[in-house]
Design a protein around this motif. Structure first.
Motif, mmCIF file in Angstrom:
data_model
loop_
_atom_site.group_PDB
_atom_site.id
_atom_site.type_symbol
_atom_site.label_atom_id
_atom_site.label_comp_id
_atom_site.label_asym_id
_atom_site.label_seq_id
_atom_site.Cartn_x
_atom_site.Cartn_y
_atom_site.Cartn_z
ATOM 1 N N GLU A 174 51.312 55.596 -22.905
ATOM 2 C CA GLU A 174 51.441 55.738 -24.354
ATOM 3 C C GLU A 174 50.112 55.387 -25.023
ATOM 4 O O GLU A 174 49.652 56.100 -25.926
ATOM 5 C CB GLU A 174 52.554 54.825 -24.875
ATOM 6 N N ARG A 175 49.471 54.330 -24.579
ATOM 7 C CA ARG A 175 48.173 53.921 -25.124
ATOM 8 C C ARG A 175 47.122 55.001 -24.854
ATOM 9 O O ARG A 175 46.326 55.343 -25.714
ATOM 10 C CB ARG A 175 47.750 52.602 -24.514
ATOM 11 N N SER A 176 47.153 55.562 -23.645
ATOM 12 C CA SER A 176 46.224 56.629 -23.284
ATOM 13 C C SER A 176 46.447 57.864 -24.159
ATOM 14 O O SER A 176 45.495 58.491 -24.632
ATOM 15 C CB SER A 176 46.383 56.990 -21.813
ATOM 16 N N ARG A 177 47.711 58.194 -24.398
ATOM 17 C CA ARG A 177 48.048 59.343 -25.239
ATOM 18 C C ARG A 177 47.552 59.125 -26.667
ATOM 19 O O ARG A 177 46.983 60.029 -27.283
ATOM 20 C CB ARG A 177 49.562 59.568 -25.234
ATOM 21 N N LEU A 178 47.733 57.931 -27.196
ATOM 22 C CA LEU A 178 47.256 57.621 -28.547
ATOM 23 C C LEU A 178 45.734 57.669 -28.613
ATOM 24 O O LEU A 178 45.157 58.140 -29.591
ATOM 25 C CB LEU A 178 47.762 56.257 -28.998
ATOM 26 N N GLY A 179 45.071 57.189 -27.561
ATOM 27 C CA GLY A 179 43.612 57.230 -27.512
ATOM 28 C C GLY A 179 43.084 58.653 -27.516
ATOM 29 O O GLY A 179 42.135 58.987 -28.234
ATOM 30 N N LYS A 180 43.712 59.516 -26.720
ATOM 31 C CA LYS A 180 43.312 60.934 -26.685
ATOM 32 C C LYS A 180 43.560 61.604 -28.036
ATOM 33 O O LYS A 180 42.740 62.400 -28.499
ATOM 34 C CB LYS A 180 44.081 61.689 -25.597
ATOM 35 N N ALA A 181 44.680 61.277 -28.665
ATOM 36 C CA ALA A 181 44.980 61.842 -29.985
ATOM 37 C C ALA A 181 43.964 61.368 -31.019
ATOM 38 O O ALA A 181 43.540 62.143 -31.888
ATOM 39 C CB ALA A 181 46.398 61.463 -30.408
ATOM 40 N N VAL B 256 24.406 62.279 -31.350
ATOM 41 C CA VAL B 256 25.310 61.258 -31.884
ATOM 42 C C VAL B 256 26.297 60.834 -30.812
ATOM 43 O O VAL B 256 26.988 61.669 -30.219
ATOM 44 C CB VAL B 256 26.083 61.795 -33.118
ATOM 45 N N LEU B 257 26.357 59.528 -30.551
ATOM 46 C CA LEU B 257 27.349 58.949 -29.652
ATOM 47 C C LEU B 257 28.380 58.250 -30.521
ATOM 48 O O LEU B 257 28.027 57.375 -31.328
ATOM 49 C CB LEU B 257 26.715 57.942 -28.698
ATOM 50 N N VAL B 258 29.637 58.655 -30.391
ATOM 51 C CA VAL B 258 30.696 58.125 -31.252
ATOM 52 C C VAL B 258 31.683 57.325 -30.414
ATOM 53 O O VAL B 258 32.225 57.822 -29.425
ATOM 54 C CB VAL B 258 31.448 59.262 -31.981
ATOM 55 N N GLU B 259 31.911 56.088 -30.817
ATOM 56 C CA GLU B 259 32.945 55.243 -30.225
ATOM 57 C C GLU B 259 34.176 55.351 -31.105
ATOM 58 O O GLU B 259 34.108 55.136 -32.323
ATOM 59 C CB GLU B 259 32.479 53.787 -30.153
ATOM 60 N N VAL B 260 35.308 55.727 -30.511
ATOM 61 C CA VAL B 260 36.552 55.910 -31.262
ATOM 62 C C VAL B 260 37.485 54.758 -30.940
ATOM 63 O O VAL B 260 37.739 54.458 -29.768
ATOM 64 C CB VAL B 260 37.226 57.252 -30.904
ATOM 65 N N ARG B 261 38.008 54.112 -31.967
ATOM 66 C CA ARG B 261 38.928 52.990 -31.790
ATOM 67 C C ARG B 261 40.186 53.246 -32.604
ATOM 68 O O ARG B 261 40.147 53.883 -33.659
ATOM 69 C CB ARG B 261 38.284 51.682 -32.255
ATOM 70 N N THR B 262 41.285 52.720 -32.118
ATOM 71 C CA THR B 262 42.534 52.787 -32.872
ATOM 72 C C THR B 262 43.299 51.488 -32.649
ATOM 73 O O THR B 262 43.180 50.859 -31.594
ATOM 74 C CB THR B 262 43.377 54.016 -32.464
ATOM 75 N N ARG B 263 44.033 51.092 -33.632
ATOM 76 C CA ARG B 263 44.834 49.880 -33.559
ATOM 77 C C ARG B 263 46.171 50.143 -34.226
ATOM 78 O O ARG B 263 46.265 50.940 -35.158
ATOM 79 C CB ARG B 263 44.146 48.708 -34.285
ATOM 80 N N GLY B 264 47.179 49.424 -33.761
ATOM 81 C CA GLY B 264 48.505 49.535 -34.352
ATOM 82 C C GLY B 264 48.598 48.734 -35.634
ATOM 83 O O GLY B 264 47.715 47.951 -35.962
ATOM 84 N N PRO B 265 49.694 48.901 -36.371
ATOM 85 C CA PRO B 265 49.838 48.236 -37.667
ATOM 86 C C PRO B 265 49.913 46.713 -37.568
ATOM 87 O O PRO B 265 49.574 46.033 -38.514
ATOM 88 C CB PRO B 265 51.144 48.813 -38.232
ATOM 89 N N GLY B 266 50.319 46.160 -36.436
ATOM 90 C CA GLY B 266 50.428 44.709 -36.320
ATOM 91 C C GLY B 266 49.235 44.053 -35.661
ATOM 92 O O GLY B 266 49.291 42.887 -35.277
ATOM 93 N N SER B 267 48.133 44.746 -35.542
ATOM 94 C CA SER B 267 46.953 44.222 -34.854
ATOM 95 C C SER B 267 46.257 43.135 -35.656
ATOM 96 O O SER B 267 46.310 43.122 -36.877
ATOM 97 C CB SER B 267 45.949 45.337 -34.575
ATOM 98 N N TRP B 268 45.564 42.274 -34.935
ATOM 99 C CA TRP B 268 44.830 41.180 -35.560
ATOM 100 C C TRP B 268 43.567 41.672 -36.254
ATOM 101 O O TRP B 268 43.084 41.051 -37.179
ATOM 102 C CB TRP B 268 44.441 40.151 -34.499
ATOM 103 N N THR B 269 43.020 42.777 -35.765
ATOM 104 C CA THR B 269 41.785 43.302 -36.334
ATOM 105 C C THR B 269 41.880 44.814 -36.481
ATOM 106 O O THR B 269 42.742 45.438 -35.867
ATOM 107 C CB THR B 269 40.573 42.925 -35.451
ATOM 108 N N SER B 270 40.999 45.363 -37.266
ATOM 109 C CA SER B 270 40.976 46.817 -37.443
ATOM 110 C C SER B 270 40.274 47.457 -36.255
ATOM 111 O O SER B 270 39.650 46.778 -35.439
ATOM 112 C CB SER B 270 40.228 47.164 -38.725
ATOM 113 N N GLY B 271 40.338 48.768 -36.178
ATOM 114 C CA GLY B 271 39.632 49.480 -35.125
ATOM 115 C C GLY B 271 38.134 49.259 -35.215
ATOM 116 O O GLY B 271 37.459 49.055 -34.207
#
Length: 145
Positions: free
Chosen positions: A28-35, A74-89
């Motif tokens: 699920e985490r991998s799927r969200l990362g790819k999305a 350009v090298l782009v680092e993509v981050r995602t976090r859920g709504p209950g995370s301690w920090t933003s992406g």
């Protein structure tokens, strides 16, 4: 522990989110990362940045998105976090992640792009993706470090 209680525990992921029966939290985490990477690639394309590749491996390092913005690599680092995370992406890109991305950029430049006339320099960007239902929000920082 009985099989029944094991199935019940496996039916929900972290923070109580419902998972499909055939998906593990890692999948699920991998799927969200790819999305998230696909959303950022689309976001960049709409703004005239040409996406060259995604998930580029440089030995043990990885670059999420490799793009061209004019004469800039350009090298782009993509981050995602859920709504209950301690920090933003964006806040999750720590010192060691920046070091690894910089190393990957240096190696890519030296091995592949140094002698290509269409590139003058390298830029490191960071993108954060969040979902609110079906809506996708992309926060993007040019030249993040």
């Amino acid at each position: 522990m009985s099989k029944r209680s094991t199935r019940q525990l496996g039916a929900t992921g972290a923070r109580g989110h419902r998972l499909s029966p055939n998906r593990s939290p890692e999948r699920e985490r991998s799927r969200l990362g790819k999305a998230a990477e696909a959303a950022v690639a689309d976001w960049l394309t709409v703004r005239g940045v040409r996406v060259l590749a995604t998930n580029v491996r440089v030995s043990y390092l990885e670059v999420d998105i490799l793009a061209r913005d004019g004469r800039t690599l350009v090298l782009v680092e993509v981050r995602t976090r859920g709504p209950g995370s301690w920090t933003s992406g964006l806040g999750s890109v720590d010192h060691w992640k920046r070091v690894r991305l910089r190393r990957a950029g240096e190696r890519l430049w030296q091995r592949k792009f140094k002698y290509q006339r269409e590139f003058d320099h390298v830029r490191f960007d960071v993108a954060s993706v969040s979902w609110d239902g079906d809506a996708i929000a992309v926060e993007y920082v040019k030249a993040a470090f």
